[in-house]
Enzyme design. Structure first.
Site, PDB file in Angstrom:
ATOM      1  N   ASP A  27       0.839  -1.204   0.000  1.00 55.72           N
ATOM      2  CA  ASP A  27       0.000   0.000   0.000  1.00 55.72           C
ATOM      3  C   ASP A  27       0.871   1.250   0.000  1.00 55.72           C
ATOM      4  O   ASP A  27       2.092   1.154   0.132  1.00 55.72           O
ATOM      5  CB  ASP A  27      -0.963  -0.006   1.203  1.00 55.72           C
ATOM      6  CG  ASP A  27      -0.275  -0.339   2.522  1.00 55.72           C
ATOM      7  OD1 ASP A  27       0.965  -0.363   2.566  1.00 55.72           O
ATOM      8  OD2 ASP A  27      -0.973  -0.576   3.515  1.00 55.72           O
ATOM      9  N   ASN A  85      -7.140  -0.803  14.104  1.00 57.21           N
ATOM     10  CA  ASN A  85      -8.588  -0.797  13.848  1.00 57.21           C
ATOM     11  C   ASN A  85      -9.022  -2.033  13.054  1.00 57.21           C
ATOM     12  O   ASN A  85     -10.143  -2.094  12.560  1.00 57.21           O
ATOM     13  CB  ASN A  85      -8.978   0.479  13.078  1.00 57.21           C
ATOM     14  CG  ASN A  85      -8.332   0.544  11.704  1.00 57.21           C
ATOM     15  OD1 ASN A  85      -7.518  -0.320  11.339  1.00 57.21           O
ATOM     16  ND2 ASN A  85      -8.687   1.552  10.920  1.00 57.21           N
ATOM     17  N   HIS A 121      -7.562  -3.095  10.219  1.00 58.80           N
ATOM     18  CA  HIS A 121      -7.325  -3.042   8.769  1.00 58.80           C
ATOM     19  C   HIS A 121      -6.167  -3.954   8.356  1.00 58.80           C
ATOM     20  O   HIS A 121      -5.314  -4.316   9.171  1.00 58.80           O
ATOM     21  CB  HIS A 121      -7.117  -1.598   8.277  1.00 58.80           C
ATOM     22  CG  HIS A 121      -5.814  -0.952   8.640  1.00 58.80           C
ATOM     23  ND1 HIS A 121      -5.659   0.418   8.721  1.00 58.80           N
ATOM     24  CD2 HIS A 121      -4.581  -1.457   8.930  1.00 58.80           C
ATOM     25  CE1 HIS A 121      -4.425   0.714   9.035  1.00 58.80           C
ATOM     26  NE2 HIS A 121      -3.733  -0.408   9.165  1.00 58.80           N
ATOM     27  N   GLU A 135      -9.641  -0.459   5.174  1.00 54.78           N
ATOM     28  CA  GLU A 135     -10.169   0.013   6.446  1.00 54.78           C
ATOM     29  C   GLU A 135     -11.485  -0.701   6.772  1.00 54.78           C
ATOM     30  O   GLU A 135     -12.099  -1.326   5.891  1.00 54.78           O
ATOM     31  CB  GLU A 135     -10.425   1.533   6.347  1.00 54.78           C
ATOM     32  CG  GLU A 135      -9.208   2.363   5.978  1.00 54.78           C
ATOM     33  CD  GLU A 135      -8.184   2.495   7.122  1.00 54.78           C
ATOM     34  OE1 GLU A 135      -8.170   1.645   8.030  1.00 54.78           O
ATOM     35  OE2 GLU A 135      -7.393   3.458   7.079  1.00 54.78           O
TER      36      GLU A 135
HETATM   37  C1  F6R Z   1       1.583  -0.837   6.131  1.00 60.17           C
HETATM   38  C2  F6R Z   1       0.265  -1.465   6.266  1.00 60.17           C
HETATM   39  C3  F6R Z   1      -0.554  -1.270   7.493  1.00 60.17           C
HETATM   40  C4  F6R Z   1       0.188  -1.709   8.757  1.00 60.17           C
HETATM   41  C5  F6R Z   1      -0.701  -1.584   9.985  1.00 60.17           C
HETATM   42  C6  F6R Z   1       0.078  -1.851  11.254  1.00 60.17           C
HETATM   43  O1  F6R Z   1       2.124  -1.189   4.873  1.00 60.17           O
HETATM   44  O2  F6R Z   1      -0.151  -2.107   5.374  1.00 60.17           O
HETATM   45  O3  F6R Z   1      -1.738  -2.010   7.354  1.00 60.17           O
HETATM   46  O4  F6R Z   1       0.594  -3.046   8.602  1.00 60.17           O
HETATM   47  O5  F6R Z   1      -1.272  -0.314  10.076  1.00 60.17           O
HETATM   48  O6  F6R Z   1       1.013  -0.851  11.414  1.00 60.17           O
HETATM   49  P1  F6R Z   1       2.191  -0.973  12.455  1.00 60.17           P
HETATM   50  O7  F6R Z   1       2.974  -2.175  12.074  1.00 60.17           O
HETATM   51  O8  F6R Z   1       2.988   0.287  12.297  1.00 60.17           O
HETATM   52  O9  F6R Z   1       1.552  -1.131  13.788  1.00 60.17           O
END
Ligand code: F6R
Length: 233
Positions: free
Chosen positions: A62, A129, A131, A136
């Site tokens: 992403d 959350n 995702h 989301e």
């Molecule tokens: C980033 C991504 C997000 C993260 C998620 C957890 O490429 O795809 O979905 O994996 O927000 O983020 P962290 O690891 O920073 O807690």
């Protein structure tokens, strides 16, 4: 869904070693990689133990709609955490061109490249959350690569990653795109992820917690550390 739980200090070395082994077993592997805080120590272990992405095609999971070069962007994070530490680059690296005249066409381009050979492995993290990527809450299980409006908590994550502005939009591989991968690894670490991991693993499968869709995939492995797994029975 298979669960593998490790002590907090053994988690990154164990998952890093598995990644080294996985990519060494097959030439021409096509792998989608998440960024953010969770995979960083895993990628550090991967590079420290001589892991190589030679012969591998890498797809970024992403991207924030932030200017090229912004330190909070996912391509920048992947570069810092993994790519610039490798002696040889991957055979191919697919990232999102957020400056494309048509972001819709950019998403279709990504879908086409992925469809042409599929994904052997998707390494994803778990949003606070629920995702996956930037799918989301509210995302459908058959969603494809698309531009998405970001949840406020995801916008805040960008600041944590070093972004100079607050992104309100992003591009993400869709849940359907990810669920078509041969294998999915969900990396989860830290006590702050325990509640949402419990909901993803044991709660209802549905759009409120997009990570719950991973249970519909026959070959998902959750790699969690003990603090993140604290609420799993
Ligand atoms: C980033 C991504 C997000 C993260 C998620 C957890 O490429 O795809 O979905 O994996 O927000 O983020 P962290 O690891 O920073 O807690």
């Amino acid at each position: 869904m298979k669960l593998e739980i490790f002590a907090a200090d053994e988690w990154a070395p164990a998952v890093g070693a598995r990644l080294v082994r996985f990519v060494s077993l097959r030439n021409g592997l096509r792998v989608c990689l998440a960024t953010g805080s969770t995979p960083e120590p895993v990628y550090a272990e991967f590079t420290a133990s001589g892991g190589s992405l030679e012969g591998t095609e890498v797809f970024l999971l992403d991207e924030f709609l932030l200017p090229v070069g912004d330190l909070g962007r996912c391509d920048e994070m992947l570069d810092r955490a993994l790519l610039q530490r490798l002696p040889t680059p991957p055979d191919a690296l697919y990232t999102f061109d957020v400056t494309a005249a048509s972001l819709q066409e950019e998403c279709e381009r990504f879908e086409d490249v992925i469809a042409d050979g599929g994904l052997d492995l998707a390494v994803v993290g778990l949003g606070g959350n629920g995702h996956i990527g930037m799918n989301e809450p509210g995302s459908r299980s058959d969603s494809r690569t698309r531009v998405v409006e970001l949840d406020p908590s995801t916008q805040q994550n960008a600041a944590r990653y070093g972004a100079t502005a607050r992104p309100t939009w992003g591009i993400t591989l869709g849940m359907g795109t990810l669920l078509a991968a041969e294998e999915i690894w969900l990396l989860v670490s830290g006590r702050h992820k325990a509640e949402i991991l419990e909901r993803a693993v044991s709660g209802p499968i549905g759009p409120e917690v997009p990570a719950s869709y991973l249970r519909q995939h026959g070959n998902t492995i959750v790699y969690a550390d003990e603090p993140a797994a604290a609420l799993l029975s």
